[in-house]
Design a protein around this motif. Structure first.
Motif, PDB file in Angstrom:
ATOM      1  N   LEU A   1     -21.604  -7.419   8.949  1.00  0.00           N
ATOM      2  CA  LEU A   1     -22.302  -6.785  10.072  1.00  0.00           C
ATOM      3  C   LEU A   1     -21.439  -5.659  10.654  1.00  0.00           C
ATOM      4  N   ASP A   2     -20.128  -5.935  10.776  1.00  0.00           N
ATOM      5  CA  ASP A   2     -19.209  -4.901  11.273  1.00  0.00           C
ATOM      6  C   ASP A   2     -19.261  -3.667  10.385  1.00  0.00           C
ATOM      7  N   LEU A   3     -19.227  -3.916   9.061  1.00  0.00           N
ATOM      8  CA  LEU A   3     -19.264  -2.783   8.129  1.00  0.00           C
ATOM      9  C   LEU A   3     -20.551  -1.989   8.288  1.00  0.00           C
ATOM     10  N   PHE A   4     -21.643  -2.720   8.548  1.00  0.00           N
ATOM     11  CA  PHE A   4     -22.941  -2.072   8.743  1.00  0.00           C
ATOM     12  C   PHE A   4     -22.882  -1.127   9.945  1.00  0.00           C
ATOM     13  N   TRP A   5     -22.360  -1.631  11.074  1.00  0.00           N
ATOM     14  CA  TRP A   5     -22.260  -0.767  12.265  1.00  0.00           C
ATOM     15  C   TRP A   5     -21.328   0.404  11.996  1.00  0.00           C
ATOM     16  N   GLU A   6     -20.195   0.122  11.341  1.00  0.00           N
ATOM     17  CA  GLU A   6     -19.251   1.205  11.030  1.00  0.00           C
ATOM     18  C   GLU A   6     -19.915   2.263  10.175  1.00  0.00           C
ATOM     19  N   GLY A   7     -20.764   1.808   9.243  1.00  0.00           N
ATOM     20  CA  GLY A   7     -21.466   2.743   8.366  1.00  0.00           C
ATOM     21  C   GLY A   7     -22.337   3.691   9.172  1.00  0.00           C
ATOM     22  N   TRP A   8     -23.051   3.142  10.159  1.00  0.00           N
ATOM     23  CA  TRP A   8     -23.912   3.998  10.982  1.00  0.00           C
ATOM     24  C   TRP A   8     -23.071   4.974  11.795  1.00  0.00           C
ATOM     25  N   ARG A   9     -21.936   4.476  12.290  1.00  0.00           N
ATOM     26  CA  ARG A   9     -21.128   5.372  13.106  1.00  0.00           C
ATOM     27  C   ARG A   9     -20.545   6.502  12.256  1.00  0.00           C
ATOM     28  N   SER A  10     -20.098   6.172  11.048  1.00  0.00           N
ATOM     29  CA  SER A  10     -19.587   7.227  10.172  1.00  0.00           C
ATOM     30  C   SER A  10     -20.676   8.240   9.905  1.00  0.00           C
ATOM     31  N   LEU A  11     -21.890   7.746   9.618  1.00  0.00           N
ATOM     32  CA  LEU A  11     -22.974   8.662   9.310  1.00  0.00           C
ATOM     33  C   LEU A  11     -23.242   9.577  10.506  1.00  0.00           C
ATOM     34  N   SER A  12     -23.106   9.030  11.701  1.00  0.00           N
ATOM     35  CA  SER A  12     -23.406   9.840  12.881  1.00  0.00           C
ATOM     36  C   SER A  12     -22.431  11.004  13.002  1.00  0.00           C
ATOM     37  N   THR A  13     -21.223  10.870  12.434  1.00  0.00           N
ATOM     38  CA  THR A  13     -20.262  11.968  12.555  1.00  0.00           C
ATOM     39  C   THR A  13     -20.488  13.028  11.487  1.00  0.00           C
ATOM     40  N   ASP A  14     -21.177  12.657  10.416  1.00  0.00           N
ATOM     41  CA  ASP A  14     -21.392  13.637   9.355  1.00  0.00           C
ATOM     42  C   ASP A  14     -22.729  13.333   8.694  1.00  0.00           C
ATOM     43  N   PRO A  15     -23.820  13.593   9.432  1.00  0.00           N
ATOM     44  CA  PRO A  15     -25.124  13.061   9.032  1.00  0.00           C
ATOM     45  C   PRO A  15     -25.668  13.637   7.733  1.00  0.00           C
TER      46      PRO A  15
ATOM     47  N   LEU B   1     -25.149   6.974   1.071  1.00  0.00           N
ATOM     48  CA  LEU B   1     -25.133   5.969  -0.001  1.00  0.00           C
ATOM     49  C   LEU B   1     -24.316   4.757   0.432  1.00  0.00           C
ATOM     50  N   ASP B   2     -23.176   5.031   1.061  1.00  0.00           N
ATOM     51  CA  ASP B   2     -22.295   3.965   1.513  1.00  0.00           C
ATOM     52  C   ASP B   2     -23.022   3.075   2.517  1.00  0.00           C
ATOM     53  N   LEU B   3     -23.712   3.716   3.472  1.00  0.00           N
ATOM     54  CA  LEU B   3     -24.460   2.963   4.474  1.00  0.00           C
ATOM     55  C   LEU B   3     -25.532   2.113   3.806  1.00  0.00           C
ATOM     56  N   LEU B   4     -26.210   2.684   2.815  1.00  0.00           N
ATOM     57  CA  LEU B   4     -27.272   1.957   2.122  1.00  0.00           C
ATOM     58  C   LEU B   4     -26.698   0.702   1.468  1.00  0.00           C
ATOM     59  N   GLU B   5     -25.543   0.860   0.802  1.00  0.00           N
ATOM     60  CA  GLU B   5     -24.924  -0.287   0.140  1.00  0.00           C
ATOM     61  C   GLU B   5     -24.499  -1.344   1.152  1.00  0.00           C
ATOM     62  N   ARG B   6     -23.908  -0.892   2.265  1.00  0.00           N
ATOM     63  CA  ARG B   6     -23.469  -1.841   3.290  1.00  0.00           C
ATOM     64  C   ARG B   6     -24.661  -2.602   3.851  1.00  0.00           C
ATOM     65  N   SER B   7     -25.771  -1.893   4.060  1.00  0.00           N
ATOM     66  CA  SER B   7     -26.958  -2.528   4.618  1.00  0.00           C
ATOM     67  C   SER B   7     -27.515  -3.547   3.640  1.00  0.00           C
ATOM     68  N   LYS B   8     -27.517  -3.162   2.346  1.00  0.00           N
ATOM     69  CA  LYS B   8     -28.036  -4.090   1.338  1.00  0.00           C
ATOM     70  C   LYS B   8     -27.167  -5.322   1.265  1.00  0.00           C
ATOM     71  N   SER B   9     -25.859  -5.117   1.393  1.00  0.00           N
ATOM     72  CA  SER B   9     -24.975  -6.274   1.278  1.00  0.00           C
ATOM     73  C   SER B   9     -25.123  -7.179   2.506  1.00  0.00           C
TER      74      SER B   9
ATOM     75  N   THR C   1     -36.313 -13.129   3.940  1.00  0.00           N
ATOM     76  CA  THR C   1     -37.091 -12.009   3.401  1.00  0.00           C
ATOM     77  C   THR C   1     -36.527 -10.650   3.791  1.00  0.00           C
ATOM     78  N   LEU C   2     -35.463 -10.628   4.591  1.00  0.00           N
ATOM     79  CA  LEU C   2     -34.924  -9.356   5.059  1.00  0.00           C
ATOM     80  C   LEU C   2     -34.405  -8.508   3.891  1.00  0.00           C
ATOM     81  N   ARG C   3     -34.902  -7.276   3.779  1.00  0.00           N
ATOM     82  CA  ARG C   3     -34.435  -6.350   2.738  1.00  0.00           C
ATOM     83  C   ARG C   3     -34.326  -4.973   3.361  1.00  0.00           C
TER      84      ARG C   3
END
Lengths: 467, 295
Positions: free
Chosen positions: A121-135, A142-150, A336-338
């Motif tokens: 979950l932490d990685l997921f939030w970090e992924g969103w924050r990273s994306l926000s700095t360089d959208p 891609l990284d965020l997508l993988e983190r979310s899937k995991s 069922t969460l995907r």
């Protein structure tokens, strides 16, 4: 006047009695390691005395003994200790089964630094924050997508494992129900045999050991209460419902329960519901229908709160290609969460708050800030706090079960010692008694030889002066 | 109390089992240096540990954002410094052009030099950081400035006025980008004006365009000051986040790391106990009974 012939008979009785005592000792030694065996002892008693026969009792002493007999074979046993042992065994079994089962859940939910749900979950939030700095950065998307899937996968795995553990208890429960029914039949049959033996005045020692062993197993399985009746029968009940009375039994059934996802439920064959509060079954049922259900619901709550809040924000955002109104997650519970398949094309991920704004990361930032939103338990806990609270609840449940099981184990051990101290076979003791019996046997045979010599003297040597 | 051989045997087994269990727990602690291995080891501490881990992760994310922002601000600074240099040079040339000592030939030459400075300034206005145009508002993927040929040439701004705001800590936001339209369009326009005036030897226009260029230069300098203030502020923030991360790490370590010296000495102690239990177990299990001693 006593005759010499009666002396031979007395010596014979003594030989036979000590032989029998020896047999009991052999039986004890043979069963020194048999579970449930209570040591036995041949209790000797003197034969019935008779008054000396004489016309005028001229100075002859009174009653004359007639040697030794084995009165009975005594079984060393204390019903009170047995009853306490059964009660403790029922409690111990309940908590130790509960602890073992909870350990499975613990393994399924374990929170290690690399594989924990919270780490993901932490990685997921970090992924969103990273994306926000360089959208507009595709690699970050891609990284965020993988983190979310995991993260979705981790939730799904946990929900799946808990469901599997829940379903696996069916076999455990039906096996135990079958064992209870088998033991109930055994106890009823032993009741009949024991009554027969007692009715002819003998002691059914080994049968009683067998029955006690069955009762103790019944207590461990279902917390069954057992009471010895005055006629030697034992009456067994579980949660107030009779299981065995005399020679008749009442059967338990393990059938799929439509009101509980078709998992196995236990009922009496007369339709009454099973109400055992202790024993292994109670532990299994408490975890399966209580703790496990709570944990599963919590996982579902967590997943649905996460999905609905992230979706709510994500729908209002715009992707690099200005795609908007898309859900980030599909599905509404942990199983069922995907991640929405559409987002495999990462430009669909909405980071911007307005169209044609590849440099705008405000939506990504808003999602990263969900981390600190109090979404759970009526707005009092963040997702992180809620889930770690869940883990703590589980940890405390495990500790409680472990502590109770350990406490009961200690009591059980010391009661077991008490029982063993009374009923266990001591090889030293048996050896000593063997020598005792052996010496008595030798003395009796020597006595017989001496009597024989005395008779020989009278019959063959007397009145033959000068012949 | 009457004691049987079975009791001694069972006790011996239990003691060995218990001691081995304790030994294993300590061994586990030494092997990875952590106290908590599963949820039930210490639920209360686990909660703190999880919260700390999560706070650390949030801090890490903020730190990444801050470093990324620092890069962007540095790119701003580089671009602004270069823009100021270029504009100052252009202003010097323009002033030279205004001077009476210059004739139309010199002004032509100055004009073409300013034309060169114009394309330098255009390049600066179209600066990128990490593949994004930094003076384009939200439209970071669109080249923001273009000079459209005409009479006169005009400056087109293709970006927007989007303000990129980054959150650097809970409650602390910082604007990262500079409104390119407001800062660079006047510079470029003034450069075009000065160039054209020099080329056409029009000193009156040159005067007014030079004034515009001077104003644009002032605006650039002001913007640079603002950016520098942001950079200083950001440095403070980064320092604070880093300090907080260090504090959190030591807190986490206090909670979840085993005291190795203590654990190892406990382990030694437990090992001695276990050996003693084994020894006493060996003696108990080898104790002959009376049967064996009778010939």
């Amino acid at each position: 006047m006593p005759s010499l012939f009666s002396g031979i008979h007395m010596a014979l009785q003594s030989l036979l009695a000590h032989q029998q005592a020896m047999q009991v000792i052999e039986h004890n030694v043979a069963n020194a390691n048999t579970p449930g065996y209570s040591r036995q002892e041949a209790i000797l008693k003197p034969g019935s005395p008779y008054p000396a026969t004489s016309f005028i009792r001229a100075g002859l002493p009174g009653q004359i003994g007639t040697g030794v007999l084995v009165d009975r074979v005594q079984r060393f046993h204390n019903e009170f200790v047995d009853e306490r042992l059964r009660d403790e065994n029922a409690l111990f079994s309940r908590w130790s089964v509960q602890e073992q089962l909870l350990r499975h859940i613990e393994i399924a939910l374990n929170e290690t630094q690399t594989d924990g749900l919270l780490a993901k979950l932490d990685l997921f939030w970090e992924g969103w924050r990273s994306l926000s700095t360089d959208p507009s950065n595709h690699a970050l998307r891609l990284d965020l997508l993988e983190r979310s899937k995991s993260l979705a996968m981790a939730l799904q795995n946990r929900a799946q494992q808990l469901r599997t553990i829940r379903a696996e208890q069916d076999l455990e429960i039906s096996q135990r129900v079958a064992e209870i029914n088998r033991l109930a039949d055994l106890v009823a049959r032993l009741n009949a045999e024991i009554a027969n033996v007692i009715s002819v005045g003998d002691q059914p020692n080994d049968l009683m050991d067998q029955r006690d062993l069955a009762l103790s197993r019944l207590a461990a399985l279902a917390g069954a209460d057992s009471h010895i009746q005055s006629n030697g029968d034992v009456m067994v009940s579980i949660g107030g419902h009779a299981l065995v009375t005399g020679t008749s039994t009442f059967e338990l059934q393990a059938l799929p329960d439509p009101s509980n996802n078709n998992l196995i439920g236990i009922t009496w064959s007369d339709g009454q519901s099973y109400a055992g509060v202790n024993g292994e079954l109670a532990g299994l049922l408490a975890v399966r229908d209580g703790i496990l259900v709570d944990r599963l619901n919590a996982l579902d709550d967590f997943a649905s709160a996460l999905a609905s809040r992230v979706n709510e924000i994500h729908r209002n955002g715009f992707g690099l290609n200005d795609a908007t109104g898309l859900d980030f997650f599909t599905g509404s519970d942990a199983l069922t969460l995907r991640v929405n398949d559409v987002l495999d094309s990462t430009e669909n991920i909405a980071a911007a708050g307005s169209p044609m704004s590849p440099g705008d990361g405000s939506v990504a930032e808003a999602i990263a800030d969900v981390r600190t939103e109090r979404l759970m338990t009526a707005g009092t806990a963040t997702l992180d706090q809620f889930y770690s609270g869940e883990l703590v609840t589980l940890g405390l449940e495990i500790q409680k079960a472990e502590r109770l099981a350990n406490d009961r184990q200690l009591v059980l051990d010391s009661l077991g010692m008490q029982k063993e101290s009374l009923a266990g076979v001591s090889l030293d003791e048996e050896a000593a008694k063997m020598i005792q019996s052996q010496r008595a046997f030798q003395a009796a045979s020597r006595l017989m030889t001496t009597l024989d010599e005395m008779l020989d003297r009278i019959i063959n040597r007397m009145g033959r002066v000068g012949i | 109390m009457r004691v049987t051989h079975k009791m001694m045997l069972e006790s011996a087994i239990r003691y060995m089992d218990e001691n081995l269990q304790k030994l294993t727990t300590l061994q586990e602690r030494i092997s990875d240096g952590k106290i908590i291995h599963s949820i039930s080891d210490d639920p209360a501490t686990l909660q703190t540990v999880l919260t700390l881990r999560s706070t650390l992760s949030a801090g890490r994310a903020y730190l990444n954002t801050a470093n990324e922002t620092a890069g962007w601000l540095e790119a701003n600074e580089t671009a602004l410094a270069a823009a100021i240099d270029t504009t100052s040079r252009a202003l010097d040339l323009a002033l030279l052009g205004i001077s009476d000592t210059s004739g139309s030939v010199e002004r032509q030459a100055l004009g073409s030099e300013i034309g060169g400075l114009l394309s330098t300034a255009l390049g600066i206005a179209n600066s990128t950081y990490n593949g994004s145009y930094i003076f384009a508002g939200f439209r970071t993927q669109t080249k923001p400035f273009e000079i459209i040929a005409g009479t006169p040439d005009t400056v087109a701004y293709l970006g927007d006025t989007g303000t990129i705001v980054r959150s650097l800590s809970p409650g602390i936001d910082m604007t990262v980008n500079i409104d390119g339209d407001a800062v660079f369009t006047p510079v470029l326009s003034a450069l075009i004006g000065v160039r054209d005036a020099l080329m056409s030897d029009d000193t009156a226009t040159l005067q007014s365009e030079t004034q515009s260029l001077r104003d644009a230069l002032e605006a650039l300098k002001e913007t640079r000051t603002v950016n520098a203030a942001r950079q200083r502020h950001l440095e403070n923030i980064i320092e604070r986040i880093e300090q907080a991360q260090i504090d959190l790490k030591s807190l986490l370590s206090e909670r979840e790391d085993a005291d190795l010296a203590e654990t190892i000495s406990l382990f030694r102690n437990q090992q001695t106990l276990y050996n003693a239990t084994l020894e006493s177990g060996r003696i108990v299990l080898n104790t002959p009974n009376l049967f064996e001693l009778m010939g």
